[in-house]
Design an enzyme around this catalytic site. Structure first.
Site, PDB file in Angstrom:
ATOM      1  CG  ASP A   1       0.046   8.980   0.040  1.00  0.00           C
ATOM      2  OD1 ASP A   1      -0.080   8.181   0.562  1.00  0.00           O
ATOM      3  OD2 ASP A   1      -0.612  10.191   0.602  1.00  0.00           O
TER       4      ASP A   1
ATOM      5  CG  HIS B   1      -1.999  -1.085   1.201  1.00  0.00           C
ATOM      6  ND1 HIS B   1      -3.332  -0.546   0.529  1.00  0.00           N
ATOM      7  CD2 HIS B   1      -1.996  -2.304   1.327  1.00  0.00           C
ATOM      8  CE1 HIS B   1      -3.879  -1.929   0.477  1.00  0.00           C
ATOM      9  NE2 HIS B   1      -3.259  -2.845   1.088  1.00  0.00           N
TER      10      HIS B   1
HETATM   11  P1  ADQ Z   1      -2.998   6.210   4.322  1.00  0.00           P
HETATM   12  O1  ADQ Z   1      -1.787   6.702   4.562  1.00  0.00           O
HETATM   13  O2  ADQ Z   1      -3.995   6.298   5.435  1.00  0.00           O
HETATM   14  O3  ADQ Z   1      -3.470   4.931   3.498  1.00  0.00           O
HETATM   15  P2  ADQ Z   1      -5.090   7.693   2.303  1.00  0.00           P
HETATM   16  O4  ADQ Z   1      -5.169   6.722   1.029  1.00  0.00           O
HETATM   17  O5  ADQ Z   1      -5.143   9.080   2.205  1.00  0.00           O
HETATM   18  O6  ADQ Z   1      -3.968   7.455   3.209  1.00  0.00           O
HETATM   19  O7  ADQ Z   1      -6.327   7.054   2.993  1.00  0.00           O
HETATM   20  C1  ADQ Z   1      -6.915   7.986   4.129  1.00  0.00           C
HETATM   21  C2  ADQ Z   1      -8.123   7.457   4.508  1.00  0.00           C
HETATM   22  O8  ADQ Z   1      -8.583   7.880   5.889  1.00  0.00           O
HETATM   23  C3  ADQ Z   1      -9.245   8.249   3.438  1.00  0.00           C
HETATM   24  O9  ADQ Z   1     -10.263   7.013   3.003  1.00  0.00           O
HETATM   25  C4  ADQ Z   1      -9.749   9.212   4.283  1.00  0.00           C
HETATM   26  O10 ADQ Z   1     -11.059   9.620   4.195  1.00  0.00           O
HETATM   27  C5  ADQ Z   1      -9.629   8.755   5.794  1.00  0.00           C
HETATM   28  N1  ADQ Z   1      -9.456   9.797   6.532  1.00  0.00           N
HETATM   29  C6  ADQ Z   1      -8.478  10.831   6.804  1.00  0.00           C
HETATM   30  N2  ADQ Z   1      -8.629  11.862   7.685  1.00  0.00           N
HETATM   31  C7  ADQ Z   1      -9.680  11.510   8.263  1.00  0.00           C
HETATM   32  C8  ADQ Z   1     -10.687  12.086   9.078  1.00  0.00           C
HETATM   33  N3  ADQ Z   1     -10.070  13.322   9.918  1.00  0.00           N
HETATM   34  N4  ADQ Z   1     -11.827  11.477   9.551  1.00  0.00           N
HETATM   35  C9  ADQ Z   1     -12.258  10.311   8.776  1.00  0.00           C
HETATM   36  N5  ADQ Z   1     -11.279   9.731   8.102  1.00  0.00           N
HETATM   37  C10 ADQ Z   1     -10.413  10.309   7.582  1.00  0.00           C
HETATM   38  C11 ADQ Z   1      -2.399   3.839   2.866  1.00  0.00           C
HETATM   39  C12 ADQ Z   1      -1.396   4.663   2.034  1.00  0.00           C
HETATM   40  C13 ADQ Z   1      -2.108   5.304   0.840  1.00  0.00           C
HETATM   41  C14 ADQ Z   1      -2.854   4.283   0.153  1.00  0.00           C
HETATM   42  C15 ADQ Z   1      -3.781   3.663   1.081  1.00  0.00           C
HETATM   43  C16 ADQ Z   1      -4.706   2.461   0.447  1.00  0.00           C
HETATM   44  O11 ADQ Z   1      -0.552   5.444   2.651  1.00  0.00           O
HETATM   45  O12 ADQ Z   1      -0.959   5.856  -0.169  1.00  0.00           O
HETATM   46  O13 ADQ Z   1      -3.756   5.130  -0.773  1.00  0.00           O
HETATM   47  O14 ADQ Z   1      -2.948   3.003   2.165  1.00  0.00           O
HETATM   48  O15 ADQ Z   1      -3.823   1.805  -0.062  1.00  0.00           O
END
Ligand code: ADQ
Length: 469
Positions: free
Chosen positions: A365, A157
């Site tokens: 990311d 991921h």
């Molecule tokens: P993350 O680093 O966690 O995931 P991301 O892909 O942006 O990053 O996903 C974050 C999730 O958390 C999103 O669905 C977002 O809506 C949720 N989120 C963030 N802030 C929030 C808040 N305040 N309240 C509720 N929900 C919140 C890791 C990798 C990424 C990759 C994903 C999936 O780092 O690059 O896209 O896995 O593979």
């Protein structure tokens, strides 16, 4: 195929899928597990005095989960240590934050061997095994050592790091070699896959075989690009729900006569939060006439607070947001609303929809799902503009966003100004192209493509014979 077994450090199958807190990935994998009568295996999040090689089973809305308790030392060395203080920073190119502790590596190996010991007896001959993320890279090797010959796939991921940085890791070769016990390795982007291939060819002296094959360490593996996405229909439903609509109304009312810029990120140094605030500060400096017309809503739940680097960045962000607000705020306007809390998916959808600009500027990311959620939440007739870091995996597909270099505060400032002044016709054209990408990479497509590729991956011709020791 008889069953699908999903393995990840934490098991996120929701107890109550209707509660609105589960992410798209958790929902998509849960749906697959119900369909294939599967099992989701991982750490329970609990610690025990002495490790016992047994799982606790639970039913979560029709999904069977198998949970293992770990010892406190495992959590310190494997989870907080090697996963979060070594591999996470290294894979995000932060060698300055990477801990090179031998005890962390030993804890990582020990804990993966423990997971294998509990998981192996649960596996039936035709099961397909899908292991997720950097916490569990050696797990296929450990399962093979216990005689498991099933097809095993791995999905990363995070980004894969550049070879020149990966070689700073003691035992880097051993880590990569263990990946050759999988049948298929999936990455979000071609860039991450190419970096992996570069290590295999240049450092480990392996070969590329055919279109998607690699051969090294006397073994072969398939590699592939599987860009993850969001659950588009689920997200649109959340956006149109009563709470989604109410949150939109609330935000729109609170932003009246002003344009809202939104950032939603876990509190993590990879997300570029400090650089983002500095870029926004530059915008405020350079555009005094636009100051009172905009504000930034930054929603940032605390994460990994047991790790000191995360406490440091939290302190720095608090100070930076406070300084910018102190310098620019007026009696009826504050430039930054900085919140350390989580919201339900329907609330987030309402917040995104009310924002004229989505600011997604990680320094590195794997993919970044917030970029896709922001696009999905927009009003097609009056969509907002996505500003996206060129260093997010999502940039490989979402070229119609305003792509920026998040290290440059001037570029960030220019992009914010462009986004706020972009004519409606251009916003619509860009949004339509981006929304097509979001639909084409729906999380169910990602899941089905990976499972299909794993089912058809050529079998490892001969499994290596391991020394029982
Ligand atoms: P993350 O680093 O966690 O995931 P991301 O892909 O942006 O990053 O996903 C974050 C999730 O958390 C999103 O669905 C977002 O809506 C949720 N989120 C963030 N802030 C929030 C808040 N305040 N309240 C509720 N929900 C919140 C890791 C990798 C990424 C990759 C994903 C999936 O780092 O690059 O896209 O896995 O593979």
């Amino acid at each position: 195929m008889s069953r699908l077994i999903v393995v990840s450090n934490r098991v996120s199958a929701p107890k109550d899928p209707a509660a609105g807190s589960a992410g798209g990935l958790a929902m998509a994998l849960s749906a697959a597990l119900r369909k294939y009568d599967g099992l989701w295996f991982g750490w329970s999040g609990e610690t025990v005095e002495t490790f016992k090689a047994e799982a606790k089973f639970e039913d979560r809305a029709g999904v069977t989960v198998a949970l293992v308790d770990l010892e406190a030392q495992d959590v310190d060395e494997y989870y907080n240590g090697y996963a979060n203080k070594t591999l996470w920073p290294l894979f995000h190119h932060r060698v300055d934050l990477t801990a090179y502790e031998r005890s962390f590596g030993e804890g990582y190996e020990r804990t993966n061997a423990r997971f294998a010991e509990v998981l192996a007896p649960l596996i039936e001959p035709d099961d397909l095994i899908w292991i997720h993320d950097y916490h569990m890279i050696p797990l296929a090797r450990d399962l093979r050592r216990l005689g498991v010959t099933n097809r095993i796939g791995f999905f990363l991921h995070t980004p894969w790091p550049a070879r020149q940085l990966l070689v700073t890791l003691p035992y880097h070769r051993r880590l990569v070699e263990s990946l050759f016990d999988f049948d298929l390795i999936g990455f979000h982007t071609r860039e991450w896959m190419d970096l992996f291939t570069d290590y295999v060819v240049s450092e480990a002296k392996g070969d590329v075989t055919g279109e998607n094959g690699l051969e090294c360490f006397g073994r072969q593996v398939q590699v592939g690009v599987f860009p993850i996405g969001i659950d588009v229909d689920g997200f649109l439903e959340a956006r149109n729900s009563t709470l989604g609509a109410r949150t939109y109304d609330r935000m729109a009312a609170s932003a009246v006569f002003r344009s809202m810029i939104v950032g939603v990120d876990r509190l993590d140094y990879s997300k570029g939060l400090e650089q983002r605030l500095v870029g926004y500060e530059e915008f405020l400096h350079k555009n005094p006439s636009m100051r009172g017309d905009v504000f930034l809503l930054q929603v940032t739940p605390i994460s990994r607070d047991d790790v000191d680097t995360y406490q440091d960045i939290r302190g720095r962000l608090d100070a930076l947001a406070g300084r910018i607000n102190g310098e620019f705020a007026d009696m009826d306007w504050q430039p930054i609303r900085y919140l350390n809390r989580t919201y339900r998916r329907d609330q987030l959808a309402g917040i995104y929809r009310a924002a004229r600009v989505g600011l997604v500027t990680p320094l590195r990311d794997g993919m970044n799902l917030v970029a896709k959620e922001y696009v999905a939440a927009q009003n097609p007739e009056d969509p907002g503009v996505l500003i996206l870091s060129r260093f997010a995996g999502a940039a490989e597909q979402m070229g119609e966003a305003l792509l920026v270099n998040p290290f440059s505060r001037e570029e960030l400032s220019d992009a914010i100004k462009n986004a706020l002044t972009m004519p409606l016709a251009e916003r619509i054209r860009k949004w339509e192209a981006l929304m097509k990408v979001v639909r084409d990479t729906d999380v169910s497509i990602w899941r089905d493509d990976f499972v299909q590729a794993l089912m058809s991956a050529p079998r490892v011709k001969e499994l290596p014979v391991f020394d029982a020791a």
